[in-house]
Design an enzyme around this catalytic site. Sequence first.
Site, PDB file in Angstrom:
ATOM      1  N   LYS A  62      35.516  66.244  54.427  1.00  0.00           N
ATOM      2  CA  LYS A  62      34.797  67.517  54.405  1.00  0.00           C
ATOM      3  C   LYS A  62      34.226  67.930  55.744  1.00  0.00           C
ATOM      4  O   LYS A  62      33.575  67.144  56.421  1.00  0.00           O
ATOM      5  CB  LYS A  62      33.634  67.410  53.408  1.00  0.00           C
ATOM      6  CG  LYS A  62      34.093  67.391  51.965  1.00  0.00           C
ATOM      7  CD  LYS A  62      32.877  67.320  51.077  1.00  0.00           C
ATOM      8  CE  LYS A  62      33.211  67.617  49.630  1.00  0.00           C
ATOM      9  NZ  LYS A  62      31.995  67.439  48.811  1.00  0.00           N
ATOM     10  N   ARG A  93      28.155  42.244  57.361  1.00  0.00           N
ATOM     11  CA  ARG A  93      26.772  42.471  57.807  1.00  0.00           C
ATOM     12  C   ARG A  93      25.974  41.166  57.861  1.00  0.00           C
ATOM     13  O   ARG A  93      25.133  40.987  58.739  1.00  0.00           O
ATOM     14  CB  ARG A  93      26.080  43.490  56.901  1.00  0.00           C
ATOM     15  CG  ARG A  93      26.493  44.914  57.186  1.00  0.00           C
ATOM     16  CD  ARG A  93      25.781  45.900  56.270  1.00  0.00           C
ATOM     17  NE  ARG A  93      26.023  47.275  56.696  1.00  0.00           N
ATOM     18  CZ  ARG A  93      25.617  48.330  56.015  1.00  0.00           C
ATOM     19  NH1 ARG A  93      24.959  48.187  54.879  1.00  0.00           N
ATOM     20  NH2 ARG A  93      25.863  49.554  56.472  1.00  0.00           N
ATOM     21  N   GLY A 140      32.149  53.428  57.104  1.00  0.00           N
ATOM     22  CA  GLY A 140      32.809  52.540  56.146  1.00  0.00           C
ATOM     23  C   GLY A 140      34.319  52.713  56.077  1.00  0.00           C
ATOM     24  O   GLY A 140      35.077  51.753  56.204  1.00  0.00           O
ATOM     25  N   GLY A 153      25.757  55.959  57.468  1.00  0.00           N
ATOM     26  CA  GLY A 153      24.886  57.110  57.708  1.00  0.00           C
ATOM     27  C   GLY A 153      24.255  57.083  59.091  1.00  0.00           C
ATOM     28  O   GLY A 153      24.147  58.121  59.753  1.00  0.00           O
TER      29      GLY A 153
HETATM   30  C1  3PG Z   1      23.817  51.660  54.462  1.00  0.00           C
HETATM   31  O1  3PG Z   1      24.412  50.886  53.718  1.00  0.00           O
HETATM   32  O2  3PG Z   1      24.326  52.691  54.926  1.00  0.00           O
HETATM   33  C2  3PG Z   1      22.417  51.294  54.879  1.00  0.00           C
HETATM   34  O3  3PG Z   1      22.085  50.033  54.429  1.00  0.00           O
HETATM   35  C3  3PG Z   1      21.412  52.325  54.417  1.00  0.00           C
HETATM   36  O4  3PG Z   1      21.370  52.389  53.028  1.00  0.00           O
HETATM   37  P1  3PG Z   1      20.797  53.691  52.313  1.00  0.00           P
HETATM   38  O5  3PG Z   1      21.790  54.786  52.556  1.00  0.00           O
HETATM   39  O6  3PG Z   1      20.615  53.344  50.878  1.00  0.00           O
HETATM   40  O7  3PG Z   1      19.474  54.005  52.991  1.00  0.00           O
HETATM   41 MG    MG Z   2      24.257  55.001  53.273  1.00  0.00          MG
END
Ligand code: 3PG
Ligand code: MG
Length: 397
Positions: free
Chosen positions: A198, A37, A355, A378
């Site tokens: 899941k 990143r 990830g 996310g």
């Molecule tokens: C992540 O690593 O998915 C983003 O930086 C968002 O982080 P968070 O889920 O803590 O908002």
């Molecule tokens: Mg996250």
Amino acid sequence: MAAFKTLDDIEVANKRVLLRADLNVPMKDGRITDATRVERVASTIAELAAKKARVIVLSHFGRPKGRDTTLSLAPLAPALAAATGGQKVAFASDCIGPEAEKAVAALKPGEILLLENTRFHAGEEGNDPGFARALAALGDIYVNDAFSAAHRAHASTEGLAHLLPSAAGRLMQAELEALAKALESPARPVMAIVGGAKVSTKLAVLEHLIDKVEVLVIGGAMANTFLLALGASVGKSLVEPDLVGKARDVMVRAESKGCELALPSDAVIAAKLEANAPHETVRVTAVPDGWMILDVGPDTAAAIADRLAACQTLVWNGPLGAFETKPFDESTLAVARAAADLTREGRLVSVAGGGDTVAALGAAGVEDAFTYVSTAGGAFLEWMEGRELPGVAALKR
Ligand code: 3PG
Ligand code: MG
């Protein structure tokens, strides 16, 4: 005209540019274990600095409740310096208030400053107008380069865009362009591969994809719930019996929409999830009691690769098996390599995110061969659900 401004549309020389990055990198004992990143945002920072902007970098790190020194962004300043080719990166121990103001005032054109974790203030996650104004007071322009945090409507990811002239950074721009190519206006047919443990976390993704893709491949432990819905016995595999009805709904809707839903035909099974555990390959209808499905089998992997060769676009989230434990990584690796080969031959646009998926592509050694690999977790998932991300929506002109 693109939906959002980019660095090509704004004049930054001498201006104070508040750059929202996502420096939420994995760290262990104060050391960064994966700097992807940081490396990816570096080109935006370097471009702004080369254009003589005063670059002020904002980011969250972890999920602190108030100020927490173990979640300081201080270790990221030298990492940013290294990633931008050895430029000096100053650090201020707060992201608003006198400490930040002093550091910003000291910045000369072309210099870079990193501010402390925005989440040390409750106003960040609350998208508090007062906190957003305190951030905005530090800059003249807002550039958002944090696609991976764009699913959060926080002050530094969303609020700021309403207070300052705004643009997408190069990484945000690349991400949005790649995602548009994958689902908004893709070359067809499109295959989506959805894996992972899941069904419950991916239900909205599956429902959205049925309307968007021609072929929907379901792998990973979530496929077990579908197999159970079809009447197979899955032994002691990871499964969500409560979601059998939902799995049936997905299959019925896919059928009615003409979306080809591809479930595994064979499976690699073992009595326990352990490296090199004794394992066998069986039809999915022949999983004995006491055994569990840990990967899709070689016939399934070959069928996916075959079907992929007749597709133009691939969107992938989630591994096909328990890929962190050998040999249950084999089908994920085989399909990753097939997708990489087709992409290299210019026959496929391949976009992957999340990830685990990124780690699996890395293990297959094909991360660079894919058209685009997103570091978003996310945010990538919410995008796959067809949701508008607040951080992206706020950038729209
Ligand atoms: C992540 O690593 O998915 C983003 O930086 C968002 O982080 P968070 O889920 O803590 O908002
Ligand atoms: Mg996250």
